[in-house]
Design a protein around this motif. Structure first.
Motif, short mmCIF file in Angstrom:
data_model
loop_
_atom_site.label_atom_id
_atom_site.label_comp_id
_atom_site.label_asym_id
_atom_site.label_seq_id
_atom_site.Cartn_x
_atom_site.Cartn_y
_atom_site.Cartn_z
N ASP A 91 -4.55 3.85 -23.65
CA ASP A 91 -4.57 3.37 -25.03
C ASP A 91 -5.44 4.26 -25.91
N ALA A 92 -6.46 4.88 -25.31
CA ALA A 92 -7.34 5.77 -26.06
C ALA A 92 -6.80 7.20 -26.13
N GLY A 93 -5.60 7.40 -25.60
CA GLY A 93 -4.98 8.72 -25.67
C GLY A 93 -5.43 9.68 -24.60
N ARG A 94 -6.03 9.17 -23.52
CA ARG A 94 -6.50 10.04 -22.44
C ARG A 94 -5.34 10.33 -21.47
N PRO A 95 -5.21 11.58 -21.00
CA PRO A 95 -4.13 11.96 -20.07
C PRO A 95 -4.52 11.60 -18.63
N VAL A 96 -4.32 10.35 -18.25
CA VAL A 96 -4.81 9.84 -16.96
C VAL A 96 -4.06 10.47 -15.79
N GLU A 97 -4.83 10.84 -14.78
CA GLU A 97 -4.26 11.32 -13.52
C GLU A 97 -4.62 10.32 -12.43
N ARG A 98 -3.70 10.08 -11.52
CA ARG A 98 -3.93 9.12 -10.44
C ARG A 98 -4.18 9.80 -9.11
N VAL A 99 -5.16 9.30 -8.37
CA VAL A 99 -5.31 9.61 -6.95
C VAL A 99 -4.83 8.38 -6.20
N LEU A 100 -3.74 8.52 -5.45
CA LEU A 100 -3.14 7.38 -4.76
C LEU A 100 -3.57 7.38 -3.30
N LEU A 101 -4.26 6.32 -2.90
CA LEU A 101 -4.67 6.16 -1.51
C LEU A 101 -3.51 5.58 -0.72
N GLY A 102 -3.45 5.94 0.57
CA GLY A 102 -2.28 5.57 1.35
C GLY A 102 -2.53 4.48 2.37
N GLU A 103 -1.48 3.73 2.67
CA GLU A 103 -1.56 2.68 3.68
C GLU A 103 -1.90 3.25 5.05
N CYS A 104 -1.39 4.44 5.35
CA CYS A 104 -1.63 5.01 6.67
C CYS A 104 -3.11 5.31 6.90
N ASP A 105 -3.86 5.48 5.82
CA ASP A 105 -5.31 5.70 5.91
C ASP A 105 -6.09 4.42 5.65
N GLY A 106 -5.40 3.30 5.60
CA GLY A 106 -6.08 2.04 5.29
C GLY A 106 -6.58 1.98 3.87
N PHE A 107 -5.95 2.74 2.98
CA PHE A 107 -6.34 2.79 1.56
C PHE A 107 -7.81 3.17 1.40
N ARG A 108 -8.27 4.05 2.29
CA ARG A 108 -9.67 4.48 2.24
C ARG A 108 -9.81 5.78 1.45
N LEU A 109 -10.92 5.91 0.80
CA LEU A 109 -11.14 7.02 -0.11
C LEU A 109 -11.61 8.27 0.62
N ASP A 110 -10.93 9.38 0.35
CA ASP A 110 -11.38 10.71 0.75
C ASP A 110 -11.90 11.39 -0.51
N PRO A 111 -13.22 11.59 -0.64
CA PRO A 111 -13.74 12.20 -1.87
C PRO A 111 -13.09 13.54 -2.19
#
Length: 358
Positions: free
Chosen positions: A118-138
């Motif tokens: 809404d603020a006009g920012r070009p958002v990029e997504r990092v999608l976590l995967g089910e195979c990794d248990g939706f755990r974050l890899d920095p």
């Protein structure tokens, strides 16, 4: 599905939330779609709020509430900003921080991305995967991302990322936003970064909605460095938090309230263990785990049909396909007491095996 990045295509309904599942619902519907703790707000809290109504003629004064929040987290008061719920904080962040490459880690609560877009920012997504248990890899987060948003524990996956993993995302020149709206439902609040002052650009969001049943009052707060707080405050309208909400914030930070919340977190953990055990009895149900929040994420075939049939049997659950990174086979259910869970599992078993199926 492994971790990946992608531009935000806008194909998900980012404004859909659990309350839509029960708004205007028929009487007797058991609400498993909204993650507010059952049986709240407690009477002592509603009485404190009601007692404040006699002072509505005066403009809100947030000093006492701000000091209470600061003391609760062992922080100086200049590191605290009170907001009209965590949702307002996301809007303030989008307005106050002119990020060139904002990244939102999904699946998670969708309001941060909606506010940025809404603020006009070009958002990029990092999608976590089910195979990794939706755990974050920095390492999956682009090194030049100057604004990163992540939930902990994450809605809807119920994953609790270790504090050390999240801390790896902090660096000079980057704003790291950690949404801890459900952290007080985690016993000991392990994994929290709320009291950290050594991480550059850290912004932690907290909500009083979930544990205390104050969704209608709209109260939360931001914990951040003084410069970040000042920038957010400048983006905020005057008197953004009402006097009753300020009273609630102060009351919920008192020692007795913190002890009550800690007890509630232990009960939620026990109730969640019971829910996971019962769900484990069902064929065709896969649970994302280990779950650490007051909700669980389920994968079932024909989730839309299952959700509709559950509703016919008196249970509302949250659809999962509005969360980026999830598809139409996902549902989210709040953790409730053991008796409610047993009724829910009985209903779920029946809708997974419709009448006439063998």
């Amino acid at each position: 599905m492994p971790t990946r990045t992608e531009p935000a295509p806008g194909v998900h309904d980012l404004r859909h939330h659990g309350d839509a599942e029960v708004r205007g619902a028929e009487a007797g519907l058991t609400d498993l779609a909204v993650n507010v703790r059952d049986g709240t707000p407690p009477l002592w809290l509603t009485e404190r709020i009601a007692a404040s109504l006699g002072a509505l003629a005066a403009y809100p004064d947030g000093r006492a509430a701000r000091e209470a929040v600061a003391a609760r987290h062992g922080l100086p008061v200049e590191r605290v900003l009170l907001t009209a719920g965590a949702a307002e904080a996301f809007v303030l962040i989008a307005r106050a921080f002119p990020a060139r490459r904002p990244v939102v880690v999904h699946p998670q609560f969708t309001e941060p991305e909606a506010a940025l877009r809404d603020a006009g920012r070009p958002v990029e997504r990092v999608l976590l995967g089910e195979c990794d248990g939706f755990r974050l890899d920095p390492g999956a987060v682009p090194a030049d991302a100057d604004l990163v948003v992540v939930g902990n524990p994450t809605n809807p996956t119920s994953v609790l990322h270790p504090a050390r993993v999240l801390a790896e995302l902090a660096r000079p020149g980057r704003t790291l936003v950690v949404d801890e709206a459900f952290m007080d439902a985690v016993p000991g609040e392990r994994g929290s970064l709320a009291s950290r002052t050594d991480l550059p650009g850290l912004v932690v969001l907290r909500s009083l909605t979930k544990t205390w049943g104050l969704a209608g009052l709209r109260v939360g707060y931001v914990l951040a460095g003084p410069d970040e707080v000042t920038a957010l405050e400048r983006a905020q309208p005057l008197w953004p938090v009402s006097s009753p909400a300020l009273v609630a914030a102060e009351a919920c930070c008192a020692p007795a309230a913190l002890a009550e919340a800690a007890d509630a977190a232990q009960r939620i953990a026990a109730d969640r263990a019971h829910l996971l055990g019962r769900l484990g009895e069902l064929d065709g149900v896969r649970v994302c785990g280990p779950a650490e929040g007051p909700f669980v994420l389920l994968r079932v075939a024909d989730a839309s049909g299952v959700r509709a049939r559950l509703r016919e049997r008196g249970f509302a659950v949250r659809r999962g396909d509005t969360f980026p990174g999830l598809g139409p086979e996902w549902l989210r259910s709040a953790v409730r007491d053991c008796r409610t869970t047993d009724r829910f599992v009985t209903a779920l078993r029946s809708v997974l095996r419709p009448e006439g199926a063998r």
